[in-house]
Design an enzyme around this catalytic site. Structure first.
Site, PDB file in Angstrom:
ATOM      1  N   GLY A 150      81.779   6.033  -2.906  1.00 46.78           N
ATOM      2  CA  GLY A 150      81.071   5.851  -4.002  1.00 46.78           C
ATOM      3  C   GLY A 150      80.550   7.470  -4.345  1.00 46.78           C
ATOM      4  O   GLY A 150      80.430   8.161  -3.398  1.00 46.78           O
ATOM      5  N   GLN A 175      75.046  13.989  -7.747  1.00 46.20           N
ATOM      6  CA  GLN A 175      75.723  14.528  -6.484  1.00 46.20           C
ATOM      7  C   GLN A 175      76.531  15.623  -6.741  1.00 46.20           C
ATOM      8  O   GLN A 175      77.118  16.594  -6.134  1.00 46.20           O
ATOM      9  CB  GLN A 175      76.500  13.539  -5.753  1.00 46.20           C
ATOM     10  CG  GLN A 175      75.628  12.796  -5.044  1.00 46.20           C
ATOM     11  CD  GLN A 175      76.505  11.731  -3.915  1.00 46.20           C
ATOM     12  OE1 GLN A 175      76.953  10.712  -4.457  1.00 46.20           O
ATOM     13  NE2 GLN A 175      77.002  11.910  -3.102  1.00 46.20           N
ATOM     14  N   CYS A 178      77.224   9.883   3.688  1.00 44.47           N
ATOM     15  CA  CYS A 178      77.230  10.101   2.184  1.00 44.47           C
ATOM     16  C   CYS A 178      77.891  11.536   2.087  1.00 44.47           C
ATOM     17  O   CYS A 178      77.929  12.444   2.979  1.00 44.47           O
ATOM     18  CB  CYS A 178      75.615  10.413   2.095  1.00 44.47           C
ATOM     19  SG  CYS A 178      75.325  11.050   0.372  1.00 44.47           S
ATOM     20  N   LEU A 179      78.437  11.761   1.021  1.00 45.21           N
ATOM     21  CA  LEU A 179      78.954  13.018   0.612  1.00 45.21           C
ATOM     22  C   LEU A 179      78.328  14.143   0.683  1.00 45.21           C
ATOM     23  O   LEU A 179      78.816  15.337   0.831  1.00 45.21           O
ATOM     24  CB  LEU A 179      80.095  12.637  -0.554  1.00 45.21           C
ATOM     25  CG  LEU A 179      81.323  11.782  -0.416  1.00 45.21           C
ATOM     26  CD1 LEU A 179      81.990  11.559  -1.864  1.00 45.21           C
ATOM     27  CD2 LEU A 179      82.301  12.241   0.412  1.00 45.21           C
ATOM     28  N   HIS A 184      72.988   1.913  -1.811  1.00 48.24           N
ATOM     29  CA  HIS A 184      73.007   3.346  -1.308  1.00 48.24           C
ATOM     30  C   HIS A 184      73.148   4.318  -2.773  1.00 48.24           C
ATOM     31  O   HIS A 184      72.564   5.309  -2.757  1.00 48.24           O
ATOM     32  CB  HIS A 184      74.299   3.817  -0.377  1.00 48.24           C
ATOM     33  CG  HIS A 184      74.699   5.060  -0.085  1.00 48.24           C
ATOM     34  ND1 HIS A 184      74.441   5.415   1.278  1.00 48.24           N
ATOM     35  CD2 HIS A 184      74.690   6.339  -0.886  1.00 48.24           C
ATOM     36  CE1 HIS A 184      74.845   6.870   1.358  1.00 48.24           C
ATOM     37  NE2 HIS A 184      75.004   7.040  -0.006  1.00 48.24           N
ATOM     38  N   GLU A 185      73.979   4.129  -3.559  1.00 48.65           N
ATOM     39  CA  GLU A 185      74.325   4.847  -4.587  1.00 48.65           C
ATOM     40  C   GLU A 185      73.154   4.814  -5.750  1.00 48.65           C
ATOM     41  O   GLU A 185      72.682   5.832  -6.106  1.00 48.65           O
ATOM     42  CB  GLU A 185      75.524   4.389  -5.527  1.00 48.65           C
ATOM     43  CG  GLU A 185      76.996   4.558  -4.835  1.00 48.65           C
ATOM     44  CD  GLU A 185      77.001   5.874  -4.070  1.00 48.65           C
ATOM     45  OE1 GLU A 185      76.598   7.073  -4.636  1.00 48.65           O
ATOM     46  OE2 GLU A 185      77.696   5.804  -2.887  1.00 48.65           O
ATOM     47  N   HIS A 190      70.486   7.345  -4.789  1.00 48.32           N
ATOM     48  CA  HIS A 190      70.731   8.417  -5.247  1.00 48.32           C
ATOM     49  C   HIS A 190      69.873   8.749  -6.664  1.00 48.32           C
ATOM     50  O   HIS A 190      69.535   9.845  -7.097  1.00 48.32           O
ATOM     51  CB  HIS A 190      72.089   8.877  -5.584  1.00 48.32           C
ATOM     52  CG  HIS A 190      72.853   9.376  -4.207  1.00 48.32           C
ATOM     53  ND1 HIS A 190      72.506  10.343  -3.461  1.00 48.32           N
ATOM     54  CD2 HIS A 190      73.900   8.645  -3.405  1.00 48.32           C
ATOM     55  CE1 HIS A 190      73.396  10.311  -2.599  1.00 48.32           C
ATOM     56  NE2 HIS A 190      73.881   9.323  -2.200  1.00 48.32           N
TER      57      HIS A 190
HETATM   58 NI    NI Z   1      75.415   8.995  -0.841  1.00 50.34          NI
END
Ligand code: NI
Length: 174
Positions: free
Chosen positions: A46, A51, A94-95, A136-137, A140
């Site tokens: 995701g 991000q 998370c990225l 989660h997304e 963000h």
């Molecule tokens: Ni994330």
């Protein structure tokens, strides 16, 4: 399509609140294509636009485990309409918080209203991994990271370590 640089914590950009998209046009579709390519390249499931530094309420996801066929999902202006009181736990990463994982509790099911890749209004009843990933997304979009759910001590330690990683000139996380 182009792979973009993923912003990692600590970075103020990740704490911005993303803005609603007025209309899903060519520019937004191009952004979604880039986000998806960036996400696949980074081996994530995701990614939110913020991000890669764009404060728009856009998410891409692919939770399919099928390695031969991709199953991309696009969410524009997502809203959670209903959350189940039952919780589930997943170990999240998370990225934007590379190399850290933590068990996070979130509602097991949720109902989402959003616009798809073509700007069509959609509804989705998400459960399990899909529900966790969407939540989660969507965090963000509010400038929230999963480490915010951890104790203050643990969170501070992670951010400290991440800052040190950033000082090393050789390391690139893309
Ligand atoms: Ni994330």
């Amino acid at each position: 399509m182009a792979i973009q640089k993923i912003i990692t914590e600590p970075n103020k950009i990740l704490r911005q609140i993303s803005k609603n998209v007025d209309k899903v046009g060519k520019e937004e579709q191009q952004l979604m294509d880039d986000m998806l390519e960036t996400m696949y390249d980074a081996k994530g499931i995701g990614l939110a636009a913020i991000q890669i530094g764009i404060p728009k309420r856009i998410l891409v996801m692919d939770i399919s485990k099928n390695e031969e066929k991709n199953d991309p999902m696009y969410f524009v202006n997502p809203i959670i309409k209903n959350k189940n009181s039952e919780l589930s736990i997943y170990e999240e990463g998370c990225l934007s918080v590379p190399n850290y994982f933590a068990e996070i509790k979130r509602p097991k099911k949720c109902e989402i209203e959003y616009l798809d890749y073509y700007g069509q209004k959609k509804n989705l009843l998400a459960e399990g991994l899909l529900a966790t990933c969407i939540q989660h997304e969507m965090d963000h979009l509010e400038g929230i990271l999963f480490i915010d759910y951890l104790s203050k001590i643990k969170k501070t330690m992670i951010i400290k370590k991440l800052s040190k990683q950033k000082d090393r000139p050789d390391r690139i996380i893309v």
